[in-house]
Design an enzyme around this catalytic site. Sequence first.
Site, mmCIF file in Angstrom:
data_model
loop_
_atom_site.group_PDB
_atom_site.id
_atom_site.type_symbol
_atom_site.label_atom_id
_atom_site.label_comp_id
_atom_site.label_asym_id
_atom_site.label_seq_id
_atom_site.Cartn_x
_atom_site.Cartn_y
_atom_site.Cartn_z
ATOM 1 N N ARG A 61 11.720 -0.973 10.708
ATOM 2 C CA ARG A 61 10.607 -0.875 11.301
ATOM 3 C C ARG A 61 10.801 -1.792 13.137
ATOM 4 O O ARG A 61 10.535 -2.957 12.564
ATOM 5 C CB ARG A 61 9.508 -0.886 10.936
ATOM 6 N N ARG A 85 -9.179 0.732 9.362
ATOM 7 C CA ARG A 85 -8.623 -0.229 10.007
ATOM 8 C C ARG A 85 -9.972 -1.728 10.676
ATOM 9 O O ARG A 85 -10.048 -2.652 11.362
ATOM 10 C CB ARG A 85 -7.793 -0.437 10.508
ATOM 11 N N LYS A 102 1.104 -1.229 0.071
ATOM 12 C CA LYS A 102 0.135 0.150 -0.088
ATOM 13 C C LYS A 102 0.911 1.258 -0.072
ATOM 14 O O LYS A 102 0.884 2.426 -1.092
ATOM 15 C CB LYS A 102 -0.749 -0.159 0.908
ATOM 16 N N ARG A 137 0.820 -8.600 13.437
ATOM 17 C CA ARG A 137 -0.163 -7.929 12.945
ATOM 18 C C ARG A 137 -1.207 -8.620 11.602
ATOM 19 O O ARG A 137 -2.389 -7.896 11.300
ATOM 20 C CB ARG A 137 1.422 -6.657 11.891
ATOM 21 N N ARG A 190 11.678 -6.622 5.256
ATOM 22 C CA ARG A 190 11.899 -4.314 4.719
ATOM 23 C C ARG A 190 13.381 -3.398 5.786
ATOM 24 O O ARG A 190 13.267 -3.916 6.773
ATOM 25 C CB ARG A 190 10.077 -4.301 5.069
HETATM 26 P P1 AMP Z 1 0.826 0.580 8.951
HETATM 27 O O1 AMP Z 1 2.081 1.936 9.009
HETATM 28 O O2 AMP Z 1 -0.170 0.802 8.403
HETATM 29 O O3 AMP Z 1 1.085 -0.345 9.010
HETATM 30 O O4 AMP Z 1 0.492 0.912 10.868
HETATM 31 C C1 AMP Z 1 2.013 0.829 12.094
HETATM 32 C C2 AMP Z 1 0.605 0.499 13.533
HETATM 33 O O5 AMP Z 1 0.254 1.652 13.441
HETATM 34 C C3 AMP Z 1 -0.561 -0.271 13.542
HETATM 35 O O6 AMP Z 1 0.065 -2.242 13.152
HETATM 36 C C4 AMP Z 1 -0.725 -0.155 14.408
HETATM 37 O O7 AMP Z 1 -0.607 -0.170 15.848
HETATM 38 C C5 AMP Z 1 -0.882 1.355 13.897
HETATM 39 N N1 AMP Z 1 -1.953 2.277 12.946
HETATM 40 C C6 AMP Z 1 -1.846 2.619 11.395
HETATM 41 N N2 AMP Z 1 -3.023 2.626 11.470
HETATM 42 C C7 AMP Z 1 -3.751 2.309 12.518
HETATM 43 C C8 AMP Z 1 -5.631 2.666 12.113
HETATM 44 N N3 AMP Z 1 -6.147 2.119 10.741
HETATM 45 N N4 AMP Z 1 -5.928 2.020 13.691
HETATM 46 C C9 AMP Z 1 -5.782 1.289 14.492
HETATM 47 N N5 AMP Z 1 -3.881 1.560 14.952
HETATM 48 C C10 AMP Z 1 -3.830 2.033 13.542
#
Ligand code: AMP
Length: 216
Positions: free
Chosen positions: A159, A87, A13, A170, A126
Amino acid sequence: MRLVLLGPPGAGKGTQAQVLREKLGIPHISTGDMFREAVLQGTPLGKEAQKYMESGQLVPDEVTIGIVRERLSQPDAVGFLLDGFPRTVPQAESLDEFLAASGRPLVAVLSIQVPGQVLVGRLTGRRVCSQCGANYHILNKPPHQAGKCDLCGGDLVQRADDTEETVLKRLEVYEQQTAALVGYYQQRGLVREVNGNQEPQKVLADIGLALGRDWG
Ligand code: AMP
């Protein structure tokens, strides 16, 4: 153009969003990036979000919805590309309500699908530039010089939530809380399916086709 990018962690994404925001001229709104920035700055939001992010859990809906509403209220968000939000079903409902109230409903939801076993390899391999955020992969997209960003020379880091244990968590959280959103948006006639298990250029071309744009 008002779009949501939906898909499991590691579906690509963020990679697609980097290109799409240029091609479509709309802001890329990534809740993950917003939380990571808040963690880096040590703000109260960052301190709250960090505990959830480190364990692969979702940040509570009320916190997440609040930051997205604030961002979507800014003048440049006439069109937007949402990445990593919504989400959960309550997040999606709140988004619908907010967008309906401001007369700018979603145009499409791009559902990027990749098999689970491919996702684990993509995420644990990554590496991200600590300065400019560019993405690499130790096997699929190594930098020219080990540990250094090709674009800005910054140090590449993993990360904190890309370790195998957190990645598995996750992916489980995605299945439990986010996967249902595909059906939610299908009912609303918004979903465009995209095969994410191919080269990024091909994924981009398929997104173009799904949106009725021929950008090769
Ligand atoms: P991402 O970079 O999108 O994988 O997000 C990294 C982390 O941020 C996720 O594993 C969640 O802990 C938090 N996070 C990001 N977007 C959301 C969301 N829409 N709702 C809840 N937690 C989020």
